[in-house]
Design a protein around this motif. Structure first.
Motif, mmCIF file in Angstrom:
data_model
loop_
_atom_site.group_PDB
_atom_site.id
_atom_site.type_symbol
_atom_site.label_atom_id
_atom_site.label_comp_id
_atom_site.label_asym_id
_atom_site.label_seq_id
_atom_site.Cartn_x
_atom_site.Cartn_y
_atom_site.Cartn_z
ATOM 1 N N LEU A 9 29.362 -9.153 11.697
ATOM 2 C CA LEU A 9 29.974 -10.472 11.550
ATOM 3 C C LEU A 9 29.673 -11.054 10.173
ATOM 4 O O LEU A 9 30.564 -11.607 9.517
ATOM 5 C CB LEU A 9 29.475 -11.406 12.654
ATOM 6 C CG LEU A 9 29.991 -12.841 12.594
ATOM 7 C CD1 LEU A 9 31.520 -12.885 12.544
ATOM 8 C CD2 LEU A 9 29.474 -13.643 13.786
ATOM 9 N N PHE A 25 29.887 -22.670 10.232
ATOM 10 C CA PHE A 25 30.407 -21.676 11.164
ATOM 11 C C PHE A 25 29.259 -21.159 12.024
ATOM 12 O O PHE A 25 28.226 -20.718 11.510
ATOM 13 C CB PHE A 25 31.053 -20.525 10.395
ATOM 14 C CG PHE A 25 31.494 -19.369 11.232
ATOM 15 C CD1 PHE A 25 32.414 -19.538 12.249
ATOM 16 C CD2 PHE A 25 30.986 -18.092 11.000
ATOM 17 C CE1 PHE A 25 32.830 -18.465 13.036
ATOM 18 C CE2 PHE A 25 31.402 -17.014 11.762
ATOM 19 C CZ PHE A 25 32.317 -17.212 12.786
ATOM 20 N N HIS A 40 44.935 -16.320 21.448
ATOM 21 C CA HIS A 40 44.134 -15.173 21.035
ATOM 22 C C HIS A 40 44.744 -13.872 21.528
ATOM 23 O O HIS A 40 44.553 -12.832 20.895
ATOM 24 C CB HIS A 40 42.693 -15.338 21.530
ATOM 25 C CG HIS A 40 41.902 -16.268 20.672
ATOM 26 N ND1 HIS A 40 41.321 -15.867 19.505
ATOM 27 C CD2 HIS A 40 41.647 -17.600 20.790
ATOM 28 C CE1 HIS A 40 40.722 -16.892 18.947
ATOM 29 N NE2 HIS A 40 40.905 -17.961 19.697
ATOM 30 N N LEU A 53 38.754 -22.900 13.653
ATOM 31 C CA LEU A 53 37.614 -23.275 12.827
ATOM 32 C C LEU A 53 37.881 -24.619 12.156
ATOM 33 O O LEU A 53 39.003 -25.111 12.149
ATOM 34 C CB LEU A 53 37.348 -22.182 11.782
ATOM 35 C CG LEU A 53 37.269 -20.750 12.344
ATOM 36 C CD1 LEU A 53 37.063 -19.752 11.222
ATOM 37 C CD2 LEU A 53 36.166 -20.628 13.387
ATOM 38 N N ARG A 102 30.614 -14.630 21.904
ATOM 39 C CA ARG A 102 31.936 -14.670 22.529
ATOM 40 C C ARG A 102 32.634 -13.323 22.445
ATOM 41 O O ARG A 102 33.327 -12.908 23.378
ATOM 42 C CB ARG A 102 32.798 -15.754 21.881
ATOM 43 C CG ARG A 102 34.126 -15.965 22.590
ATOM 44 C CD ARG A 102 34.825 -17.238 22.154
ATOM 45 N NE ARG A 102 35.510 -17.089 20.881
ATOM 46 C CZ ARG A 102 35.168 -17.689 19.759
ATOM 47 N NH1 ARG A 102 34.118 -18.478 19.724
ATOM 48 N NH2 ARG A 102 35.853 -17.527 18.650
ATOM 49 N N HIS A 103 32.469 -12.641 21.322
ATOM 50 C CA HIS A 103 33.167 -11.369 21.116
ATOM 51 C C HIS A 103 32.256 -10.152 21.341
ATOM 52 O O HIS A 103 32.671 -9.018 21.095
ATOM 53 C CB HIS A 103 33.758 -11.329 19.705
ATOM 54 C CG HIS A 103 34.826 -12.368 19.486
ATOM 55 N ND1 HIS A 103 36.081 -12.260 20.036
ATOM 56 C CD2 HIS A 103 34.816 -13.542 18.794
ATOM 57 C CE1 HIS A 103 36.808 -13.319 19.687
ATOM 58 N NE2 HIS A 103 36.065 -14.110 18.942
ATOM 59 N N ASP A 160 40.907 -15.823 14.379
ATOM 60 C CA ASP A 160 40.383 -17.147 14.723
ATOM 61 C C ASP A 160 40.692 -18.148 13.615
ATOM 62 O O ASP A 160 41.067 -19.287 13.878
ATOM 63 C CB ASP A 160 38.875 -17.074 14.943
ATOM 64 C CG ASP A 160 38.504 -16.853 16.398
ATOM 65 O OD1 ASP A 160 39.376 -16.440 17.180
ATOM 66 O OD2 ASP A 160 37.326 -17.078 16.748
ATOM 67 N N PHE A 189 30.103 -17.090 17.843
ATOM 68 C CA PHE A 189 31.186 -16.118 17.659
ATOM 69 C C PHE A 189 30.727 -14.738 18.133
ATOM 70 O O PHE A 189 31.470 -14.038 18.833
ATOM 71 C CB PHE A 189 31.613 -16.069 16.193
ATOM 72 C CG PHE A 189 32.752 -15.138 15.904
ATOM 73 C CD1 PHE A 189 34.053 -15.608 15.852
ATOM 74 C CD2 PHE A 189 32.532 -13.783 15.691
ATOM 75 C CE1 PHE A 189 35.116 -14.748 15.591
ATOM 76 C CE2 PHE A 189 33.578 -12.910 15.425
ATOM 77 C CZ PHE A 189 34.872 -13.396 15.381
ATOM 78 N N THR A 247 39.286 -9.928 13.949
ATOM 79 C CA THR A 247 39.127 -10.942 14.986
ATOM 80 C C THR A 247 38.748 -12.276 14.378
ATOM 81 O O THR A 247 39.262 -13.331 14.779
ATOM 82 C CB THR A 247 38.059 -10.505 16.011
ATOM 83 O OG1 THR A 247 38.435 -9.256 16.589
ATOM 84 C CG2 THR A 247 37.907 -11.535 17.111
ATOM 85 N N LEU A 248 37.863 -12.256 13.390
ATOM 86 C CA LEU A 248 37.474 -13.491 12.710
ATOM 87 C C LEU A 248 38.660 -14.079 11.948
ATOM 88 O O LEU A 248 38.886 -15.296 11.976
ATOM 89 C CB LEU A 248 36.311 -13.221 11.753
ATOM 90 C CG LEU A 248 35.829 -14.417 10.922
ATOM 91 C CD1 LEU A 248 35.456 -15.595 11.804
ATOM 92 C CD2 LEU A 248 34.639 -14.006 10.046
#
Length: 245
Positions: free
Chosen positions: A90, A74, A20, A68, A82-83, A62, A79, A58-59
């Motif tokens: 999102l 999902f 990451h 994923l 975490r972010h 990932d 998520f 960012t997604l």
């Protein structure tokens, strides 16, 4: 084709923080056009716009890091936690990825990484072949050798995610030689749509790592002809693989 329950990034837990840390550079650079210059896109971008862009990229990082699992719902909240973002930007990011055919609705509600049917994957590989074979009319042997050596000098992939990313980088570099922005954008999206299929192919095609190494070999006579033949073989194997399913 099966995928680890926690995604390949979960399987490679010790490397996750490193993956990451380079995601918005090396990972996105292999497929996507990369995060935009948030200061340069608008004279005075709003905080909301900045947040939306950050969450979107960012997604996508990932997604490309193999974090994923196709077909599995999902977890929006995990998520977001975490972010440290809210669910609204999102969800907007997920809708953008749905428009890029990377996500789809989950049958039981929510979203999941899109898992194309085998016939669709065969079609995507046919389209991919048309795009990557076209540059062979424009690249001379010297330029082709230089391009392949630049990739061959990179660390050899040692896991399915890195292999998929390096294949994506090769194809994007080839199509970039055409100089047609629409073709480049199409190749980026194809790379992303085929990303999880390429990860899973390491199980279906055990010699995938050897095949990649052979693609980058330049110590051959008539490099252009040999490389074109290898490209054709790469795509034919996968088209036949999915047509048989």
């Amino acid at each position: 084709m099966s995928f680890p329950a926690g995604g390949y990034a979960g399987q490679l837990h010790e490397r996750r923080s490193h993956r990451h840390s380079r995601s918005l550079g090396a990972v996105l650079g292999c497929c996507a056009e990369g995060p935009p210059d948030l200061k340069g896109r608008l004279r005075d971008p709003s905080p909301a716009w900045r947040t939306q862009e950050r969450v979107y990229w960012t997604l996508k990082a990932d997604y490309l890091a193999g974090a994923l699992v196709p077909g599995v719902r999902f977890d929006l909240q995990a998520f977001a936690d975490r972010h440290r973002v809210s669910r609204t930007p999102l969800r907007e990011a997920v809708f953008r990825l749905m428009g890029e055919r990377l996500f789809e609705r989950h049958p039981d509600g929510g979203f999941m990484v899109l898992s194309p049917q085998p016939a669709v994957l065969a079609d995507l590989y046919t389209w991919n072949a048309l795009l990557v074979l076209e540059p062979m009319r424009h690249i001379d042997a010297e330029k082709l050798a230089k391009l392949l050596r630049s990739l061959g000098d990179a660390p050899a992939p040692d896991n399915p995610v890195d292999l998929a990313l390096q294949i994506s980088r090769l194809f994007l570099m080839l199509v970039s030689e055409i100089g047609n922005q629409s073709a480049i954008d199409t190749m980026r999206n194809l790379n992303e749509r085929l990303h999880y299929a390429r990860i899973g192919e390491c199980d279906s095609l055990p010699d995938a790592f050897k095949e990649h190494k052979l693609l980058l070999t330049t110590d051959v006579r008539d490099l252009q002809r040999v490389f074109r033949r290898r490209l054709e073989s790469y795509h034919q194997r996968r088209i036949f693989l999915y047509l048989r399913q």
